[in-house]
Design an enzyme around this catalytic site. Structure first.
Site, PDB file in Angstrom:
ATOM      1  CG  ASP A   1      -6.363  -3.075   2.866  1.00  0.00           C
ATOM      2  OD1 ASP A   1      -5.286  -2.372   3.394  1.00  0.00           O
ATOM      3  OD2 ASP A   1      -6.627  -1.609   2.187  1.00  0.00           O
TER       4      ASP A   1
ATOM      5  CG  HIS B   1      -3.777  -1.321  -2.417  1.00  0.00           C
ATOM      6  ND1 HIS B   1      -4.862  -1.909  -1.856  1.00  0.00           N
ATOM      7  CD2 HIS B   1      -3.953   0.126  -1.264  1.00  0.00           C
ATOM      8  CE1 HIS B   1      -5.954  -1.256  -1.805  1.00  0.00           C
ATOM      9  NE2 HIS B   1      -5.206  -0.634  -0.140  1.00  0.00           N
TER      10      HIS B   1
ATOM     11  CG  ASP C   1      -5.121   2.540   0.772  1.00  0.00           C
ATOM     12  OD1 ASP C   1      -5.988   1.695   0.628  1.00  0.00           O
ATOM     13  OD2 ASP C   1      -4.241   2.270   1.556  1.00  0.00           O
TER      14      ASP C   1
ATOM     15  CB  SER D   1      -1.111  -0.511   1.197  1.00  0.00           C
ATOM     16  OG  SER D   1      -1.368   0.950   1.324  1.00  0.00           O
TER      17      SER D   1
ATOM     18  CG  MET E   1      -8.360   7.358   2.017  1.00  0.00           C
ATOM     19  SD  MET E   1      -7.447   7.732   3.361  1.00  0.00           S
ATOM     20  CE  MET E   1      -6.641   6.194   3.440  1.00  0.00           C
TER      21      MET E   1
ATOM     22  CG  MET F   1     -10.888   3.718   1.655  1.00  0.00           C
ATOM     23  SD  MET F   1      -9.436   3.453   2.319  1.00  0.00           S
ATOM     24  CE  MET F   1      -8.673   3.445   1.032  1.00  0.00           C
TER      25      MET F   1
ATOM     26  CG  MET G   1     -11.737  -2.016   4.509  1.00  0.00           C
ATOM     27  SD  MET G   1      -9.863  -1.675   3.466  1.00  0.00           S
ATOM     28  CE  MET G   1      -9.016  -1.134   5.462  1.00  0.00           C
TER      29      MET G   1
ATOM     30  CG  HIS H   1      -8.916   0.886  -0.432  1.00  0.00           C
ATOM     31  ND1 HIS H   1      -8.132   0.198   0.361  1.00  0.00           N
ATOM     32  CD2 HIS H   1     -10.674   0.249  -0.368  1.00  0.00           C
ATOM     33  CE1 HIS H   1      -9.689   0.387   1.092  1.00  0.00           C
ATOM     34  NE2 HIS H   1     -10.726   0.609   0.627  1.00  0.00           N
TER      35      HIS H   1
HETATM   36  C1  DX5 Z   1      -6.270   2.157   5.119  1.00  0.00           C
HETATM   37  C2  DX5 Z   1      -5.951   1.896   3.498  1.00  0.00           C
HETATM   38  C3  DX5 Z   1      -4.831   0.619   3.978  1.00  0.00           C
HETATM   39  C4  DX5 Z   1      -3.093   0.755   4.291  1.00  0.00           C
HETATM   40  C5  DX5 Z   1      -2.680  -0.009   5.543  1.00  0.00           C
HETATM   41  O1  DX5 Z   1      -7.167   2.904   5.113  1.00  0.00           O
HETATM   42  O2  DX5 Z   1      -6.671   1.004   2.746  1.00  0.00           O
HETATM   43  O3  DX5 Z   1      -4.414   0.397   2.498  1.00  0.00           O
HETATM   44  O4  DX5 Z   1      -2.717   1.595   3.864  1.00  0.00           O
HETATM   45  O5  DX5 Z   1      -1.792   0.329   5.498  1.00  0.00           O
HETATM   46  P1  DX5 Z   1      -0.921  -0.943   6.613  1.00  0.00           P
HETATM   47  O6  DX5 Z   1      -0.489  -2.026   6.542  1.00  0.00           O
HETATM   48  O7  DX5 Z   1       0.314  -0.340   7.557  1.00  0.00           O
HETATM   49  O8  DX5 Z   1      -2.642  -0.797   8.050  1.00  0.00           O
HETATM   50 ZN    ZN Z   2      -6.234   0.390   0.924  1.00  0.00          ZN
END
Ligand code: DX5
Ligand code: ZN
Length: 225
Positions: free
Chosen positions: A180, A33, A35, A8, A37, A68, A140, A66
């Site tokens: 994740d 990956h 993220d 990630s 947001m 969010m 998650m 991903h």
């Molecule tokens: C959390 C993200 C994850 C996160 C994972 O909101 O969706 O992908 O970055 O990081 P770690 O492995 O440090 O929990």
């Molecule tokens: Zn994620």
């Protein structure tokens, strides 16, 4: 079978993004990956299309975005345009889940459904069917928003429950289970035994000295049941 490892990016040095991505590819990552947001669905903002488009030029790794975000439907074409290969939308954000997943596939990407730790697995009922509109579930094991959080209590049992549901209703191999949140070499074998097939790992790689060794250890986390 070995799990796929999806680092990630959020957990790495975002001031040196391109170099970090190249280093992760060289260290044996299978997927990147990303993220995304929006500061609305989750209490944080990260990056979007221009950044993903720029990263597309530095690696051939598949991009696993991903989302969010509260309104994933509004921008699906853009994710395809900038080079994403897998997209996961949160079940909590989709009023017309089949339509959304269908559109993701139409755009040539793998369609995933992400689910928060506090959302009942029953909300996946409608898509855990033979001929499912989803290619993967993103389970998650932290409340999304930040890297480096603590693994939620009961996370392993929840992976196992989802594994059983998928096997029973859809058939193993038809929908993959991606996990994740707070995975690291210490707990990856448990996650894989419980049924994880794709491991998203942020700080569990970033905080280690030798990413190649860490990724190899994660991949060697035992075989699926
Ligand atoms: C959390 C993200 C994850 C996160 C994972 O909101 O969706 O992908 O970055 O990081 P770690 O492995 O440090 O929990
Ligand atoms: Zn994620």
């Amino acid at each position: 079978m070995q799990p796929l490892v999806a680092p990630s990016l959020l957990a790495f040095d975002l001031g040196r993004m391109a170099d970090e991505v190249r280093a992760l590819e060289a260290a044996g990552a299978d997927v990147l990956h990303l993220d995304v947001m929006d500061g609305h669905f989750v209490p944080n903002l990260t990056f979007g299309f221009p950044v993903i488009e720029a990263l597309r030029k530095v690696t051939t790794l598949p991009f696993d975005a991903h989302l969010m975000v509260s309104n994933p439907d509004d921008h699906l074409d853009e994710y395809a345009r900038v080079g994403c290969n897998w997209i996961s939308v949160h079940v909590e954000t989709c009023s017309h889940l089949h339509r959304t997943l269908g559109r993701i596939r139409e755009l040539g990407m793998k369609a995933g459904v992400a689910i928060n730790p506090g959302t009942s697995l029953a909300s996946l009922d409608a898509i855990l069917t033979p001929g499912s509109p989803a290619d993967f579930i993103l389970l998650m094991t932290v409340n999304p928003g930040f890297a480096g959080q603590k693994f939620v209590a009961g996370g392993m049992e929840r992976i196992a429950k989802l594994r059983a549901l998928v096997d029973e209703r859809v058939g193993r191999g038809n929908i993959r289970i991606e996990v994740d949140g707070s995975l690291k070499t210490e707990n990856a074998a448990d996650a894989v035994r419980a049924g994880a097939e794709i491991l998203v790992v942020g700080s569990g790689i970033a905080a280690t000295k030798d990413w190649k060794t860490t990724i190899a250890a994660l991949k060697g986390s035992g075989s699926r049941r």
